[in-house]
Write an enzyme that holds these catalytic residues in place. Structure first.
Site, PDB file in Angstrom:
ATOM      1  N   HIS A  67       0.778  -1.259   0.209  1.00 62.91           N
ATOM      2  CA  HIS A  67       0.233  -0.060   0.028  1.00 62.91           C
ATOM      3  C   HIS A  67       1.003   1.301  -0.179  1.00 62.91           C
ATOM      4  CE1 HIS A  67       0.310   1.222   4.310  1.00 62.91           C
ATOM      5  NE2 HIS A  67       0.323   0.036   4.652  1.00 62.91           N
ATOM      6  N   ASP A 177       6.262   2.067   6.910  1.00 62.31           N
ATOM      7  CA  ASP A 177       5.050   1.532   6.583  1.00 62.31           C
ATOM      8  C   ASP A 177       4.354   2.541   5.665  1.00 62.31           C
ATOM      9  OD1 ASP A 177       2.558   0.373   6.689  1.00 62.31           O
ATOM     10  OD2 ASP A 177       2.213   1.392   8.960  1.00 62.31           O
ATOM     11  N   GLU A 209      -5.059   2.127   2.650  1.00 65.69           N
ATOM     12  CA  GLU A 209      -4.918   1.024   3.674  1.00 65.69           C
ATOM     13  C   GLU A 209      -4.960   1.491   5.017  1.00 65.69           C
ATOM     14  OE1 GLU A 209      -2.761  -1.701   6.289  1.00 65.69           O
ATOM     15  OE2 GLU A 209      -2.522   0.507   5.986  1.00 65.69           O
ATOM     16  N   GLU A 210      -4.670   2.531   5.377  1.00 71.01           N
ATOM     17  CA  GLU A 210      -4.416   3.159   6.825  1.00 71.01           C
ATOM     18  C   GLU A 210      -5.888   3.465   7.289  1.00 71.01           C
ATOM     19  OE1 GLU A 210      -2.083   2.728   8.613  1.00 71.01           O
ATOM     20  OE2 GLU A 210      -0.282   2.748   7.341  1.00 71.01           O
ATOM     21  N   ASP A 232       3.798  -5.939   3.650  1.00 74.12           N
ATOM     22  CA  ASP A 232       3.579  -4.688   4.540  1.00 74.12           C
ATOM     23  C   ASP A 232       4.703  -5.172   5.632  1.00 74.12           C
ATOM     24  OD1 ASP A 232       2.376  -2.863   5.744  1.00 74.12           O
ATOM     25  OD2 ASP A 232       0.452  -3.606   5.723  1.00 74.12           O
ATOM     26  N   HIS A 324       3.745   3.613  13.617  1.00 70.57           N
ATOM     27  CA  HIS A 324       2.962   4.694  13.497  1.00 70.57           C
ATOM     28  C   HIS A 324       3.521   5.823  13.812  1.00 70.57           C
ATOM     29  CE1 HIS A 324      -0.867   2.487  12.086  1.00 70.57           C
ATOM     30  NE2 HIS A 324       0.188   2.184  11.100  1.00 70.57           N
TER      31      HIS A 324
END
Length: 358
Positions: A67, A177, A209-210, A232, A324
């Site tokens: 992604h 990510d 995706e998030e 991922d 994140h």
């Protein structure tokens, strides 16, 4: 050489702002790269990329996906003094946002923090709500913000260049990510440019995706693959605050095979066939791997495997520290080993059946 090329490409790609729904610049960059090594490349109206490469012999359609979006925020409101209030798009954590540099629709800004001299004892021990946070872009009024071309809904992402530790295998920055796996996908197409495999390889770079695995759902329906492999990154637990958590995953210990990811509706229990196949390839290639059960996170595979009549799929993921955040940390060796594993699986797809795949 792989690690140096990978780092250079990731540094460039991770620097591009691309929060959910605003991945267009990342998409443009990746389309230009994939066109050089694909038979055909297209982009749908959501922004998902589809790169097609046909092998020399007939065979199944295998979708390999990553992604393109990163966690971020959008402009929620602009006050009369020119300060911006925000809403999250993805897993932005308030404790990691205060005092950070950000980009607001191509303009530099910082997430404001009340001076410690002015904070009460209670405030010093409290993480502010996202609705208390604000972005300072140096404007003096709402009108000035508008004249800068900033409006409600515009994207906000961290500014954090990719760097290397003294241990050159360790890297740190934002958007590892999942721009790291976008780079892996490009490298896969480079390596298979001569079509030395059976069937059709479809590389998918999915958006959003998030915020709910949205692009992957649309892309999988369109491709309707025989098999799918999702790439991922995944949280790990090898730092002092997480050791002994019952989740024994760390960086530098090889790719992670998430046997279970996401414990609820949006989760995935990897198909036993694909899990067995990935493990057997890793063991044949003498590649270290880690098996994971991670209920607090998921991948696009959770959406992919539920499309149409059900898609037989698996995931190859890569451990990252400080998930994140603008200082995600990963190990280049993990990506190199994962690339070798992925490439071998595509090149030797005819061996899957010999491994008891069906």
């Amino acid at each position: 050489m792989f690690k140096e090329t990978f780092f250079t490409q990731l540094k460039e790609l991770a620097a591009i702002s691309g929060g959910p729904g605003n991945e267009h610049r990342v998409v443009q960059n990746l389309v230009e790269q994939l066109k050089l090594h694909s038979d055909e490349v297209e982009v749908d109206q959501m922004g998902n990329i589809y790169a097609y490469k046909h092998g020399k012999q007939p065979g199944p359609t295998i979708m390999v996906s990553a992604h393109s979006d990163e966690i971020g925020c959008v402009v929620r409101d602009i006050d009369e003094c020119g300060f911006i209030r925000v809403e999250r798009t993805g897993g932005m954590l308030e404790a990691l946002m205060v005092g950070r540099k950000v980009q607001v629709n191509d303009h530099f800004g910082v997430i404001g923090v009340k001076a410690g001299h002015l904070q009460s004892p209670e405030e010093r021990n409290k993480v502010p709500s996202i609705y208390e946070l604000y972005v300072d872009i140096g404007a003096k009024s709402k009108q000035e913000v508008k004249e800068m071309g900033i409006q409600i809904g515009d994207p906000i992402t961290y500014i954090s260049d990719l760097d290397r530790f003294s241990n050159q295998d360790l890297i740190c920055g934002k958007a590892i990510d999942n721009r790291s796996c976008c780079v892996l996908l490009v490298e896969l197409f480079k390596a298979l440019a001569k079509g030395d495999f059976n069937g059709t390889l479809v590389g998918v770079i999915a958006v959003q995706e998030e915020v709910g695995l949205r692009g992957a759902k649309v892309a999988t329906y369109k491709v309707n693959p025989d098999f799918a492999i999702v790439l991922d990154t995944i949280p790990c637990a090898d730092t002092p605050d997480s050791l002994g958590s019952g989740y024994p995953i760390g960086i530098g210990q090889g790719p992670v095979i998430p046997a279970l990811a996401g414990g609820g509706v949006r989760g995935n229990i990897m198909s036993r066939q694909m899990k067995k196949c990935i493990i057997q390839f890793a063991e044949q290639l003498e590649i270290p791997y880690q098996l994971a059960v991670m209920t607090g996170a998921t991948t696009d595979l959770a959406a992919v495997h539920l499309e149409r009549e059900g898609i037989l799929g698996g995931a190859i993921t890569f451990a990252r520290r400080y998930s994140h955040s603008p200082v995600e940390v990963a190990n280049l060796n993990d990506f190199e080993q994962g690339f070798i594993l992925l490439k071998a699986m595509i090149e030797r797809q005819e061996d899957w059946g010999n491994m008891g795949f069906i």
